[in-house]
Design a protein around this motif. Structure first.
Motif, PDB file in Angstrom:
ATOM      1  N   ARG A   1       0.823  -1.216   0.000  1.00 13.99           N
ATOM      2  CA  ARG A   1       0.000   0.000   0.000  1.00 13.99           C
ATOM      3  C   ARG A   1       0.855   1.263   0.000  1.00 13.99           C
ATOM      4  O   ARG A   1       0.435   2.304  -0.473  1.00 13.99           O
ATOM      5  CB  ARG A   1      -0.938  -0.011   1.199  1.00 13.99           C
ATOM      6  CG  ARG A   1      -1.969  -1.140   1.187  1.00 13.99           C
ATOM      7  CD  ARG A   1      -2.957  -0.969   2.324  1.00 13.99           C
ATOM      8  NE  ARG A   1      -3.877  -2.085   2.451  1.00 13.99           N
ATOM      9  CZ  ARG A   1      -5.001  -2.240   1.760  1.00 13.99           C
ATOM     10  NH1 ARG A   1      -5.328  -1.337   0.853  1.00 13.99           N
ATOM     11  NH2 ARG A   1      -5.784  -3.278   1.961  1.00 13.99           N
ATOM     12  N   SER A   2       2.074   1.153   0.541  1.00 15.52           N
ATOM     13  CA  SER A   2       2.959   2.316   0.615  1.00 15.52           C
ATOM     14  C   SER A   2       3.819   2.484  -0.629  1.00 15.52           C
ATOM     15  O   SER A   2       4.569   3.460  -0.740  1.00 15.52           O
ATOM     16  CB  SER A   2       3.861   2.204   1.839  1.00 15.52           C
ATOM     17  OG  SER A   2       4.642   1.020   1.782  1.00 15.52           O
TER      18      SER A   2
ATOM     19  N   ASN B   1      -4.786  12.742   3.785  1.00 19.39           N
ATOM     20  CA  ASN B   1      -3.736  13.754   3.843  1.00 19.39           C
ATOM     21  C   ASN B   1      -4.421  15.101   3.761  1.00 19.39           C
ATOM     22  O   ASN B   1      -5.369  15.277   2.976  1.00 19.39           O
ATOM     23  CB  ASN B   1      -2.760  13.617   2.674  1.00 19.39           C
ATOM     24  CG  ASN B   1      -1.889  12.381   2.769  1.00 19.39           C
ATOM     25  OD1 ASN B   1      -2.049  11.562   3.662  1.00 19.39           O
ATOM     26  ND2 ASN B   1      -0.983  12.225   1.827  1.00 19.39           N
TER      27      ASN B   1
ATOM     28  N   THR C   1      -6.451   7.919   1.156  1.00 19.85           N
ATOM     29  CA  THR C   1      -5.785   6.625   1.051  1.00 19.85           C
ATOM     30  C   THR C   1      -6.702   5.585   0.423  1.00 19.85           C
ATOM     31  O   THR C   1      -7.847   5.425   0.850  1.00 19.85           O
ATOM     32  CB  THR C   1      -5.337   6.136   2.437  1.00 19.85           C
ATOM     33  OG1 THR C   1      -4.452   7.107   3.011  1.00 19.85           O
ATOM     34  CG2 THR C   1      -4.610   4.804   2.343  1.00 19.85           C
ATOM     35  N   ARG C   2      -6.172   4.902  -0.573  1.00 21.30           N
ATOM     36  CA  ARG C   2      -6.951   3.882  -1.260  1.00 21.30           C
ATOM     37  C   ARG C   2      -7.378   2.780  -0.295  1.00 21.30           C
ATOM     38  O   ARG C   2      -6.576   2.265   0.482  1.00 21.30           O
ATOM     39  CB  ARG C   2      -6.136   3.284  -2.410  1.00 21.30           C
ATOM     40  CG  ARG C   2      -6.899   2.282  -3.250  1.00 21.30           C
ATOM     41  CD  ARG C   2      -6.045   1.788  -4.394  1.00 21.30           C
ATOM     42  NE  ARG C   2      -6.755   0.808  -5.206  1.00 21.30           N
ATOM     43  CZ  ARG C   2      -6.237   0.191  -6.265  1.00 21.30           C
ATOM     44  NH1 ARG C   2      -4.994   0.473  -6.647  1.00 21.30           N
ATOM     45  NH2 ARG C   2      -6.947  -0.686  -6.939  1.00 21.30           N
TER      46      ARG C   2
ATOM     47  N   ARG D   1      -5.305  14.184  -0.316  1.00 20.46           N
ATOM     48  CA  ARG D   1      -5.179  12.795  -0.748  1.00 20.46           C
ATOM     49  C   ARG D   1      -6.046  11.929   0.144  1.00 20.46           C
ATOM     50  O   ARG D   1      -6.154  12.175   1.346  1.00 20.46           O
ATOM     51  CB  ARG D   1      -3.721  12.316  -0.680  1.00 20.46           C
ATOM     52  CG  ARG D   1      -3.496  10.881  -1.143  1.00 20.46           C
ATOM     53  CD  ARG D   1      -2.014  10.506  -1.117  1.00 20.46           C
ATOM     54  NE  ARG D   1      -1.789   9.121  -1.495  1.00 20.46           N
ATOM     55  CZ  ARG D   1      -1.790   8.088  -0.642  1.00 20.46           C
ATOM     56  NH1 ARG D   1      -1.977   8.317   0.652  1.00 20.46           N
ATOM     57  NH2 ARG D   1      -1.587   6.865  -1.083  1.00 20.46           N
TER      58      ARG D   1
ATOM     59  N   THR E   1       3.624   5.846  -2.674  1.00 17.46           N
ATOM     60  CA  THR E   1       4.170   7.072  -2.088  1.00 17.46           C
ATOM     61  C   THR E   1       5.633   6.945  -1.687  1.00 17.46           C
ATOM     62  O   THR E   1       6.378   7.925  -1.734  1.00 17.46           O
ATOM     63  CB  THR E   1       3.350   7.488  -0.850  1.00 17.46           C
ATOM     64  OG1 THR E   1       3.275   6.370   0.054  1.00 17.46           O
ATOM     65  CG2 THR E   1       1.949   7.910  -1.261  1.00 17.46           C
TER      66      THR E   1
ATOM     67  N   GLY F   1      -8.928   3.016   2.314  1.00 17.09           N
ATOM     68  CA  GLY F   1      -8.906   3.450   3.700  1.00 17.09           C
ATOM     69  C   GLY F   1     -10.281   3.875   4.185  1.00 17.09           C
ATOM     70  O   GLY F   1     -11.241   3.976   3.403  1.00 17.09           O
TER      71      GLY F   1
ATOM     72  N   ARG G   1      -4.217   2.033  12.095  1.00 17.91           N
ATOM     73  CA  ARG G   1      -3.428   2.229  10.882  1.00 17.91           C
ATOM     74  C   ARG G   1      -2.540   1.023  10.575  1.00 17.91           C
ATOM     75  O   ARG G   1      -2.323   0.673   9.413  1.00 17.91           O
ATOM     76  CB  ARG G   1      -2.562   3.478  11.045  1.00 17.91           C
ATOM     77  CG  ARG G   1      -1.808   3.886   9.810  1.00 17.91           C
ATOM     78  CD  ARG G   1      -1.120   5.201  10.043  1.00 17.91           C
ATOM     79  NE  ARG G   1      -0.603   5.774   8.821  1.00 17.91           N
ATOM     80  CZ  ARG G   1      -0.140   7.024   8.724  1.00 17.91           C
ATOM     81  NH1 ARG G   1      -0.165   7.810   9.776  1.00 17.91           N
ATOM     82  NH2 ARG G   1       0.313   7.474   7.582  1.00 17.91           N
TER      83      ARG G   1
ATOM     84  N   GLY H   1      -7.242   7.895   7.253  1.00 19.22           N
ATOM     85  CA  GLY H   1      -6.621   7.784   5.942  1.00 19.22           C
ATOM     86  C   GLY H   1      -6.807   8.981   5.036  1.00 19.22           C
ATOM     87  O   GLY H   1      -7.183   8.819   3.862  1.00 19.22           O
TER      88      GLY H   1
ATOM     89  N   TRP I   1       0.105  13.473   6.921  1.00 19.45           N
ATOM     90  CA  TRP I   1      -0.347  12.083   6.894  1.00 19.45           C
ATOM     91  C   TRP I   1      -0.888  11.615   8.246  1.00 19.45           C
ATOM     92  O   TRP I   1      -0.724  10.467   8.640  1.00 19.45           O
ATOM     93  CB  TRP I   1       0.790  11.177   6.436  1.00 19.45           C
ATOM     94  CG  TRP I   1       2.037  11.245   7.285  1.00 19.45           C
ATOM     95  CD1 TRP I   1       2.381  10.400   8.299  1.00 19.45           C
ATOM     96  CD2 TRP I   1       3.103  12.204   7.201  1.00 19.45           C
ATOM     97  NE1 TRP I   1       3.580  10.766   8.856  1.00 19.45           N
ATOM     98  CE2 TRP I   1       4.048  11.870   8.185  1.00 19.45           C
ATOM     99  CE3 TRP I   1       3.345  13.320   6.371  1.00 19.45           C
ATOM    100  CZ2 TRP I   1       5.220  12.611   8.374  1.00 19.45           C
ATOM    101  CZ3 TRP I   1       4.508  14.040   6.564  1.00 19.45           C
ATOM    102  CH2 TRP I   1       5.424  13.689   7.546  1.00 19.45           C
TER     103      TRP I   1
END
Length: 358
Positions: free
Chosen positions: A79-80, A270, A284-285, A282, A83, A287, A348, A268, A188
């Motif tokens: 998932r990271s 930004n 989070t996909r 942003r 980024t 999330g 998280r 999730g 974040w």
């Protein structure tokens, strides 16, 4: 002789190279116990949370300062990965005789392959020990003993502003000043009450050791910033996570890979403060916020019916609602419409695909 003299003699071996690399015209004056550095310049390029990995770069590690090169590989479906990338590189800091190495956590987040490389250039496989989202610290352990003396932890609360320090990374050492100690809010869902800021800015900051004149560790490199001296002033430098934050959680990270107790609620998103508004930049996909209906460009106005006064206030109100899993009511301006959402928060750590070995 005092410990700082020994520390100085080790550091000076590579300081000239580090300074030429950084491109700063800094004059060194050797004193009885340390290095006096001319005031840092206030001009440098803006950076990002993670510098680009350069596998072919010459390794100039500092065994004498307990620093190793750390390389990590995350799977393409991490998932990271979008980024932070798949190939990551930074520094690790040896903190005990059993090969325990401290670094900045985003280097090893979701990694399925980690290696550390001392000055002899021989890679040693390592396993992830623990990661703490709240502080950003990560721990790994080398699979074989390292002939590197561990560094002693300092007391970061006592490190004053205007104090000369050394920033030790895998590629050398750079002199700097502590220019401020203050709150830091990351976009974040991240907040430090008293981060350490240094200048001038140095390259390869990820996981670098912030070393005081006594040779002890005072912080771990996290970011390059454009406002090191104070907010809204152009003063490039670096942000370090204070080592004092590690001490109360180190045992938990070694024993279980995470901090004990309830996790904070995470949704999730930004965010960024823009013209007095908190804007979602942003989502989070997969999330909680995406599942709940939040979109990029939304303006978060209230949480639980309470007005939000900026990013820090948003985080504090979010985390005060209860543990991870708590429902978070948000009032949002989405386009031209006011909408109310209820976001099911989560831990998280359960969203990322962390491969932990204790």
């Amino acid at each position: 002789m005092c410990a700082s003299v020994s520390f100085l003699s080790r550091a000076l071996l590579t300081m000239g190279t580090a300074m030429r690399r950084a491109g700063y015209g800094v004059r060194l004056i050797v004193l009885a116990t340390f290095v006096s550095v001319a005031p840092p310049p206030l001009h440098a390029a803006e950076g990002a949370p993670l510098e680009e990995a350069k596998p072919d770069r010459q390794i100039r590690n500092m065994d004498a300062l307990s620093v190793v090169l750390l390389r990590a590989t995350a799977p393409k479906d991490a998932r990271s990965a979008a980024t932070l990338g798949v190939q990551r590189q930074g520094s690790g800091i040896v903190i005990d005789n059993s090969g325990l190495i401290l670094t900045i956590g985003y280097l090893i987040l979701e990694a399925d392959g980690i290696e550390v490389i001392p000055a002899d250039g021989k890679a040693v496989p390592a396993t992830m020990v623990g990661y703490d989202h709240a502080t950003g610290f990560g721990l790994v352990r080398a699979s074989a003993p390292l002939t590197i003396k561990p560094i002693e932890l300092g007391d970061s609360a006592t490190l004053p502003e205007r104090e000369p320090v050394l920033i030790a990374g895998f590629d050398g050492v750079a002199p700097a000043y502590v220019v401020s100690k203050r709150q830091f809010a990351g976009f974040w869902e991240y907040l430090l009450d008293s981060a350490i800021f240094t200048a001038p800015a140095t390259v390869n900051w990820s996981g670098a050791a912030l070393i005081g004149r006594d040779g002890k560790l005072y912080g771990v490199g996290s970011l390059v910033v454009t406002d090191a001296v104070k907010p809204q002033t152009y003063s490039p430098g670096n942000m370090f996570v204070p080592i004092d934050l590690l001490k109360p959680i180190l045992g938990d990270l070694i024993d279980t890979g995470r901090v004990s107790g309830p996790a904070r609620p995470w949704i999730g998103v930004n965010t960024q403060e823009m013209q007095g508004h908190l804007v979602v930049t942003r989502v989070t996909r997969d999330g909680p916020a995406e599942k709940g209906g939040l979109k990029v460009g939304d303006i978060i106005l209230r949480i639980g019916g309470q007005q939000i006064a900026g990013q820090v206030d948003f985080y504090r109100k979010l985390w005060s609602k209860g543990p991870a899993g708590t429902e978070i009511p948000l009032s949002v301006l989405q386009g031209a419409q006011m909408k109310d959402f209820v976001i099911q928060s989560m831990d998280r750590a359960k969203h990322v695909r962390t491969r932990t070995t204790y």
